[in-house]
Scaffold this motif. Structure first.
Motif, PDB file in Angstrom:
ATOM      1  N   LEU A   1       0.826  -1.200   0.000  1.00  0.00           N
ATOM      2  CA  LEU A   1       0.000   0.000   0.000  1.00  0.00           C
ATOM      3  C   LEU A   1       0.865   1.256   0.000  1.00  0.00           C
ATOM      4  O   LEU A   1       0.511   2.271  -0.618  1.00  0.00           O
ATOM      5  CB  LEU A   1      -0.931  -0.002   1.218  1.00  0.00           C
ATOM      6  N   LEU A   2       2.003   1.206   0.676  1.00  0.00           N
ATOM      7  CA  LEU A   2       2.936   2.325   0.636  1.00  0.00           C
ATOM      8  C   LEU A   2       3.439   2.552  -0.783  1.00  0.00           C
ATOM      9  O   LEU A   2       3.541   3.699  -1.241  1.00  0.00           O
ATOM     10  CB  LEU A   2       4.108   2.062   1.580  1.00  0.00           C
ATOM     11  N   LYS A   3       3.735   1.479  -1.503  1.00  0.00           N
ATOM     12  CA  LYS A   3       4.157   1.608  -2.898  1.00  0.00           C
ATOM     13  C   LYS A   3       3.063   2.224  -3.751  1.00  0.00           C
ATOM     14  O   LYS A   3       3.333   3.020  -4.654  1.00  0.00           O
ATOM     15  CB  LYS A   3       4.553   0.241  -3.445  1.00  0.00           C
ATOM     16  N   LEU A   4       1.797   1.873  -3.460  1.00  0.00           N
ATOM     17  CA  LEU A   4       0.684   2.472  -4.183  1.00  0.00           C
ATOM     18  C   LEU A   4       0.592   3.968  -3.897  1.00  0.00           C
ATOM     19  O   LEU A   4       0.362   4.775  -4.806  1.00  0.00           O
ATOM     20  CB  LEU A   4      -0.628   1.778  -3.809  1.00  0.00           C
ATOM     21  N   ASP A   5       0.783   4.354  -2.643  1.00  0.00           N
ATOM     22  CA  ASP A   5       0.784   5.777  -2.300  1.00  0.00           C
ATOM     23  C   ASP A   5       1.881   6.519  -3.057  1.00  0.00           C
ATOM     24  O   ASP A   5       1.673   7.631  -3.550  1.00  0.00           O
ATOM     25  CB  ASP A   5       0.987   5.963  -0.790  1.00  0.00           C
ATOM     26  N   LEU A   6       3.041   5.906  -3.144  1.00  0.00           N
ATOM     27  CA  LEU A   6       4.149   6.518  -3.870  1.00  0.00           C
ATOM     28  C   LEU A   6       3.852   6.573  -5.369  1.00  0.00           C
ATOM     29  O   LEU A   6       4.287   7.506  -6.055  1.00  0.00           O
ATOM     30  CB  LEU A   6       5.444   5.754  -3.617  1.00  0.00           C
ATOM     31  N   HIS A   7       3.117   5.591  -5.862  1.00  0.00           N
ATOM     32  CA  HIS A   7       2.714   5.587  -7.273  1.00  0.00           C
ATOM     33  C   HIS A   7       1.796   6.774  -7.581  1.00  0.00           C
ATOM     34  O   HIS A   7       1.806   7.310  -8.695  1.00  0.00           O
ATOM     35  CB  HIS A   7       2.004   4.275  -7.598  1.00  0.00           C
ATOM     36  N   LEU A   8       1.028   7.190  -6.569  1.00  0.00           N
ATOM     37  CA  LEU A   8       0.114   8.332  -6.716  1.00  0.00           C
ATOM     38  C   LEU A   8       0.715   9.615  -6.137  1.00  0.00           C
ATOM     39  O   LEU A   8      -0.011  10.506  -5.701  1.00  0.00           O
ATOM     40  CB  LEU A   8      -1.210   8.022  -6.013  1.00  0.00           C
ATOM     41  N   TRP A   9       2.026   9.737  -6.161  1.00  0.00           N
ATOM     42  CA  TRP A   9       2.729  10.875  -5.552  1.00  0.00           C
ATOM     43  C   TRP A   9       2.242  12.209  -6.109  1.00  0.00           C
ATOM     44  O   TRP A   9       2.155  13.203  -5.382  1.00  0.00           O
ATOM     45  CB  TRP A   9       4.235  10.730  -5.797  1.00  0.00           C
ATOM     46  N   TRP A  10       1.924  12.237  -7.402  1.00  0.00           N
ATOM     47  CA  TRP A  10       1.508  13.491  -8.046  1.00  0.00           C
ATOM     48  C   TRP A  10       0.232  14.036  -7.421  1.00  0.00           C
ATOM     49  O   TRP A  10       0.070  15.253  -7.264  1.00  0.00           O
ATOM     50  CB  TRP A  10       1.306  13.256  -9.542  1.00  0.00           C
ATOM     51  N   TYR A  11      -0.695  13.136  -7.051  1.00  0.00           N
ATOM     52  CA  TYR A  11      -1.946  13.576  -6.442  1.00  0.00           C
ATOM     53  C   TYR A  11      -1.686  14.179  -5.061  1.00  0.00           C
ATOM     54  O   TYR A  11      -2.225  15.243  -4.722  1.00  0.00           O
ATOM     55  CB  TYR A  11      -2.911  12.395  -6.332  1.00  0.00           C
TER      56      TYR A  11
END
Length: 327
Positions: free
Chosen positions: A242-252
């Motif tokens: 889930l942390l990787k997913l958050d980082l994937h959405l860093w732009w948001y």
């Protein structure tokens, strides 16, 4: 159960969103309107009330001042209470979208329908975050004070306390001298260790309960402890994903930070020595309006899709192999 890679879950959420993108976006628009209207309304009313308070004085106006301050407090409290329940309604719609259904305006009230359990969940979760943060800050400060890292700080304090010129000084005066003599390194190292300790202890707890809102909304008989327990179970072995997913959405999250940061520009510009060409009241209104507009655009364009991504994650963690999540 584990969920797919960040790119895969985002693609699945986008496909679910596009099934009825028009209706989904209309509901998100309805959700985003308070983000635009409420900050501006509250700021304007607070400025009006502060202006009225400035015009009152003396014993004869005590009742008026008390009434105005009460109105101001109740207004700010009401807004702070309203928004978390309103947000739960968006999460509930995101869950419906992830399961092949369309968002519905009436679902925005789901958080208010479950207000008792939702309130208990918010309080319990906040208390656990605060407890973890307290432990982290305590250990960070302990590491600083119990190791040679604090030698410079201790030497400075010792010199001040042994200086006879400060024998009759007040605590505030001694504190001012201490801050003046301490180096940026001493202060920065102390606060840095406290922040690091808080992060080390709080972030795992934050991710442990990350799915608790969805668990509460997905239950026919919602309970705060049940939601926390289920989130803990679902997140076992999945917190790093889930942390990787958050980082994937860093732009948001970067855009969200910028849109929020703008609302404090009326304080940051003067602190940086930059004079604004208008009064403090106008600066507050202008930057609040600008921040609200930015957040409204961000919510309208991306918030619904982002929440659908996390709803898809919840379904992937919740659903057994070959199961059906459609309700």
């Amino acid at each position: 159960m584990h969920f797919e890679s960040s790119a895969t879950v985002c693609q699945r959420a986008n496909a679910a969103w596009e099934k009825d993108a028009g209706q989904n976006r209309r509901v998100v628009l309805l959700y985003a309107l308070p983000a635009l209207v409420l900050p501006i309304l509250v700021t304007a009313i607070n400025l009006i009330l502060e202006g009225q308070l400035a015009n009152t004085g003396g014993l004869s106006d005590i009742g008026i001042r008390s009434t105005l301050q009460t109105v101001q407090t109740v207004l700010n409290f009401t807004i702070r209470v309203f928004l978390p329940f309103w947000q739960l309604g968006l999460l509930y719609n995101a869950m419906q979208i992830s399961r092949g259904l369309s968002a519905q305006p009436k679902n925005l009230l789901e958080g208010f329908r479950r207000w008792g359990a939702a309130l208990r969940l918010m309080l319990l979760r906040t208390l656990r975050y605060m407890a973890a943060m307290f432990v982290g800050v305590f250990l960070g400060s302990l590491i600083y004070t119990a190791t040679p890292l604090s030698n410079s700080f201790v030497n400075t304090i010792t010199q001040i306390t042994q200086d006879p010129t400060f024998a009759n000084a007040t605590a505030e005066e001694i504190m001012a001298v201490q801050l003046d003599r301490l180096s940026f390194w001493d202060i920065g190292l102390f606060y840095g260790l406290c922040v690091l300790g808080a992060a080390v202890f709080t972030i795992p707890v934050f991710y442990r309960y990350r799915m608790s809102d969805y668990a509460l909304l997905d239950s026919e008989k919602p309970g705060a402890f049940q939601a926390l327990h289920e989130s803990t179970f679902l997140m076992q072995g999945n917190r790093m994903s889930l942390l990787k997913l958050d980082l994937h959405l860093w732009w948001y999250y970067l855009l969200l930070f910028v849109s929020t940061f703008v609302s404090y520009a009326d304080l940051l510009f003067p602190a940086a020595g930059i004079a604004l060409p208008f009064s403090e009241e106008w600066a507050l209104m202008i930057f609040t309006l600008f921040s609200a507009i930015l957040q409204f655009i961000l919510y309208y364009l991306f918030r619904g899709q982002v929440e659908t991504v996390y709803a898809c994650v919840y379904d992937a963690l919740k659903k057994p192999e070959g199961g059906d999540q459609t309700r």
